[in-house]
Design a protein around this motif. Structure first.
Motif, PDB file in Angstrom:
ATOM      1  N   MET A   1       0.835  -1.188   0.000  1.00  0.00           N
ATOM      2  CA  MET A   1       0.000   0.000   0.000  1.00  0.00           C
ATOM      3  C   MET A   1       0.876   1.246   0.000  1.00  0.00           C
ATOM      4  SD  MET A   1      -3.272   0.848   0.041  1.00  0.00           S
ATOM      5  CE  MET A   1      -4.274  -0.400   0.817  1.00  0.00           C
ATOM      6  N   GLY A   2       0.608   2.164  -0.911  1.00  0.00           N
ATOM      7  CA  GLY A   2       1.358   3.415  -0.923  1.00  0.00           C
ATOM      8  C   GLY A   2       1.112   4.241  -2.159  1.00  0.00           C
ATOM      9  N   TRP A   3       1.788   5.374  -2.218  1.00  0.00           N
ATOM     10  CA  TRP A   3       1.613   6.341  -3.298  1.00  0.00           C
ATOM     11  C   TRP A   3       2.805   6.396  -4.239  1.00  0.00           C
ATOM     12  CZ3 TRP A   3       0.250   6.904   1.728  1.00  0.00           C
ATOM     13  CH2 TRP A   3      -1.086   7.133   1.992  1.00  0.00           C
ATOM     14  N   LYS A   4       3.958   5.930  -3.795  1.00  0.00           N
ATOM     15  CA  LYS A   4       5.164   6.022  -4.610  1.00  0.00           C
ATOM     16  C   LYS A   4       5.137   5.007  -5.744  1.00  0.00           C
ATOM     17  CE  LYS A   4       8.046   7.769  -0.906  1.00  0.00           C
ATOM     18  NZ  LYS A   4       9.234   7.578  -0.114  1.00  0.00           N
TER      19      LYS A   4
ATOM     20  N   GLY B   1       5.683   1.934  -7.926  1.00  0.00           N
ATOM     21  CA  GLY B   1       5.842   0.543  -7.528  1.00  0.00           C
ATOM     22  C   GLY B   1       4.917   0.113  -6.415  1.00  0.00           C
ATOM     23  N   LEU B   2       4.294   1.071  -5.716  1.00  0.00           N
ATOM     24  CA  LEU B   2       3.328   0.759  -4.665  1.00  0.00           C
ATOM     25  C   LEU B   2       1.921   1.002  -5.204  1.00  0.00           C
ATOM     26  CD1 LEU B   2       5.123   2.379  -1.604  1.00  0.00           C
ATOM     27  CD2 LEU B   2       5.109  -0.024  -2.302  1.00  0.00           C
ATOM     28  N   LEU B   3       0.957   0.327  -4.609  1.00  0.00           N
ATOM     29  CA  LEU B   3      -0.421   0.379  -5.093  1.00  0.00           C
ATOM     30  C   LEU B   3      -1.353   0.877  -4.001  1.00  0.00           C
ATOM     31  CD1 LEU B   3      -0.373  -3.145  -6.755  1.00  0.00           C
ATOM     32  CD2 LEU B   3      -0.172  -0.947  -7.946  1.00  0.00           C
ATOM     33  N   ARG B   4      -2.401   1.554  -4.419  1.00  0.00           N
ATOM     34  CA  ARG B   4      -3.429   1.997  -3.477  1.00  0.00           C
ATOM     35  C   ARG B   4      -4.782   1.580  -4.031  1.00  0.00           C
ATOM     36  NH1 ARG B   4      -5.121   7.566  -1.952  1.00  0.00           N
ATOM     37  NH2 ARG B   4      -6.069   7.268   0.072  1.00  0.00           N
ATOM     38  N   TYR B   5      -5.320   0.523  -3.490  1.00  0.00           N
ATOM     39  CA  TYR B   5      -6.580  -0.080  -3.906  1.00  0.00           C
ATOM     40  C   TYR B   5      -6.568  -0.507  -5.382  1.00  0.00           C
ATOM     41  CZ  TYR B   5      -8.008   1.633   0.605  1.00  0.00           C
ATOM     42  OH  TYR B   5      -8.072   1.873   1.946  1.00  0.00           O
TER      43      TYR B   5
END
Length: 186
Positions: A148-151, A153-157
């Motif tokens: 979970m994240g904003w950067k 390589g990271l995903l948010r939902y």
């Protein structure tokens, strides 16, 4: 974290598989031709390019819906049941979906979509867990990627995924308002 694949953003396309008749379509994932449709009621209806039924794959008696379906290169149909956190399969020629996995309550918070790569690995978006779970062709747990994240390589939902040319994985990163593109290794 997965490295993003440079230069492929915006070139997302569904990639045809092989296994059924040319032009058959399953769940919006074309097998050889992008124009055909399918129906899901209490079964998956495989249609030819003219819309005529080719075959039906029945649901198990205790399941009334699936969240997503995918087809591998060998013609096996996979179906995801989000609430049960379980994957079902109908091998090529089989008439009914059967469980491939036990409920994956320890590995998935809320699975929403699945796709199968050329090696037969099954990739599942975990919307509430912010990642992608990877299963082997036999349904065995192979790992979890991202978080979970904003950067980058990271995903948010994450809400959907598919494979493009050369096995590139596209993930719909819903709350970050982007499509992330990943180059996978074996």
């Amino acid at each position: 974290r997965w490295p993003a694949h440079p230069g492929l953003a915006g070139r997302m396309a569904m990639h045809g598989n092989q296994g059924y008749g040319k032009g058959d379509l399953f769940g919006g994932k074309s097998i050889g031709h992008p124009a055909e449709i399918f129906r899901v009621g209490f079964g998956i209806h495989v249609l030819d390019p003219e819309g005529r039924p080719r075959r039906e794959i029945g649901f198990p008696p205790d399941v009334s819906y699936f969240s997503d379906i995918a087809v591998d290169g060998w013609g096996n149909v996979f179906a995801l049941q989000s609430m049960a956190k379980r994957v079902y399969v109908a091998r090529k020629g089989e008439a009914v979906l059967v469980p491939l996995t036990e409920p994956m309550t320890g590995d998935l918070a809320y699975p929403t979509a699945l796709a199968v790569d050329a090696a037969g690995r099954i990739f599942i978006t975990d919307q509430n867990g912010g990642g992608v779970v990877i299963l082997g062709p036999d349904g065995s747990f192979r790992g979890r990627q991202s978080g979970m994240g904003w950067k980058e390589g990271l995903l948010r939902y994450p809400s959907g995924l598919c494979f493009g040319p050369a096995g590139i994985l596209f993930v719909a990163d819903r709350e970050n308002h982007r499509v992330q593109v990943f180059a996978l290794s074996e």
